[in-house]
Scaffold this motif. Structure first.
Motif, short mmCIF file in Angstrom:
data_model
loop_
_atom_site.label_atom_id
_atom_site.label_comp_id
_atom_site.label_asym_id
_atom_site.label_seq_id
_atom_site.Cartn_x
_atom_site.Cartn_y
_atom_site.Cartn_z
N THR A 216 0.80 -1.22 0.00
CA THR A 216 0.00 0.00 0.00
C THR A 216 0.84 1.27 0.00
OG1 THR A 216 -0.20 -0.10 2.41
CG2 THR A 216 -1.98 -1.10 1.12
N ARG A 217 2.13 1.16 0.29
CA ARG A 217 2.98 2.35 0.19
C ARG A 217 3.10 2.82 -1.26
NH1 ARG A 217 7.00 -1.46 2.00
NH2 ARG A 217 8.05 -2.41 0.21
N ASP A 218 2.71 1.96 -2.21
CA ASP A 218 2.77 2.32 -3.63
C ASP A 218 1.56 3.11 -4.09
OD1 ASP A 218 5.14 0.82 -3.73
OD2 ASP A 218 4.05 -1.02 -4.23
N MET A 219 0.61 3.38 -3.19
CA MET A 219 -0.57 4.17 -3.57
C MET A 219 -0.15 5.58 -4.04
SD MET A 219 -3.42 3.50 -0.63
CE MET A 219 -4.31 1.95 -0.48
N ILE A 220 -0.87 6.10 -5.01
CA ILE A 220 -0.67 7.49 -5.43
C ILE A 220 -1.25 8.42 -4.36
CG2 ILE A 220 -1.24 9.21 -7.18
CD1 ILE A 220 -1.42 6.83 -9.18
N PHE A 221 -2.45 8.11 -3.90
CA PHE A 221 -3.10 8.87 -2.82
C PHE A 221 -3.30 7.91 -1.66
CE2 PHE A 221 -4.69 10.40 -6.94
CZ PHE A 221 -4.18 11.70 -6.92
N ASP A 222 -2.71 8.25 -0.49
CA ASP A 222 -2.82 7.34 0.64
C ASP A 222 -4.18 7.49 1.31
OD1 ASP A 222 -2.70 9.56 2.42
OD2 ASP A 222 -0.55 9.32 2.74
#
Length: 281
Positions: A220-226
């Protein structure tokens, strides 16, 4: 804590997940004459006081149900809103051949799409290009509007695993994605709803397997928007209510992203497994 919903004589019961199995909250509360919330909606509404009582109840009882004995229900049963975020991982944006969004791309599902762990999903007869999307799902814990990014995660009750099942041929019939997203039972979630104190939403391994073969594997650290950005953004335009759920987007590896000649769509009998670290499978 981890909560589950399960069915007993067609009624949805609240359970607490433990290492040994499931505690039937209603039965345990009766055994110890404790006044505790008996539905997940009541737990979310009551907040920290409810969690303290339920932790105390869990420590008292030794009556456990084996997970093999229960039929799961969706871990949230009646959200006012099911909001979804599209194109929220660079890997998925790239494979979809779409521009990287500058703000979260929002669409929705409806409550008819909710489904449970181990549930069989009927395939609608007017579609043929069925796809999976492994997603971290936010469950809102308190009402809010115009929430700042800094405060956003304080409005979260917990997190669960979800599958944004999609009928791609219906999704792209028009510029609106809704038709391909919210067929009956196209939003399986669960099995557990894990409270926010046990989760770092910025660092969770997320995977999808089809018939035992890994198709998606990311973090999930790869999300564009957290998650904080998503909650804050959505709350600018609509009031978030207790029990609302937000699908936060899927990483690369969906069937849509394959070259057309290699797209083998989901078919009857396929087994799709979504797993998220510290949450469930």
């Amino acid at each position: 804590m981890k909560f589950v919903n399960f069915k007993l004589e067609e009624k949805v019961r609240l359970g607490i997940k433990t290492e040994k199995g499931i505690i039937d909250v209603e039965k345990a509360a009766a055994d110890f004459s404790m006044d505790v919330p008996l539905t997940i909606e009541e737990v979310i509404s009551a907040g920290e006081d409810a969690l303290k009582k339920l932790k105390e109840l869990a420590q008292k009882t030794n009556k456990i149900i084996s997970e093999e004995e229960i039929t799961y229900a969706p871990c949230v049963t009646n959200p006012e809103k099911i909001i979804c975020v599209g194109l929220n991982y660079l890997s998925h944006t790239s494979e979809s051949k779409m521009n990287v969004p500058t703000v979260p791309v929002l669409f929705s599902k409806f409550n008819n799409a909710l489904a449970a762990h181990n549930q069989i999903i009927p395939l609608p007869k007017y579609a043929s290009k069925f796809d999976y999307e492994a997603e971290l799902v936010i469950v809102i814990g308190k009402e809010g509007k115009d929430i700042s990014k800094e405060e956003a995660l304080s409005y979260v009750f917990g997190y669960t695993a979800g599958n944004d099942i999609s009928a791609r041929d219906l999704q792209f019939l028009t510029g609106q994605w809704l038709l391909g997203k919210t067929s009956d039972f196209f939003a399986p979630i669960g099995p557990y709803l894990t409270t926010k104190d046990e989760i770092d939403p910025k660092n969770l391994k997320i995977e999808c397997k089809v018939n035992g073969v890994i198709r998606q594997s990311a973090n999930t650290r790869d999300m564009i928007f957290d998650c904080a950005e998503i909650v804050s953004y959505v709350s600018r335009y609509m009031t978030l209510k207790k029990g609302d759920i937000i699908f936060t987007g899927t990483p690369g590896g969906v069937i849509l992203g394959y070259p057309e000649e290699k797209q083998i769509w989901l078919k009857s009998g396929d087994r799709i497994e979504i797993s998220i670290e510290n949450i469930g499978h």
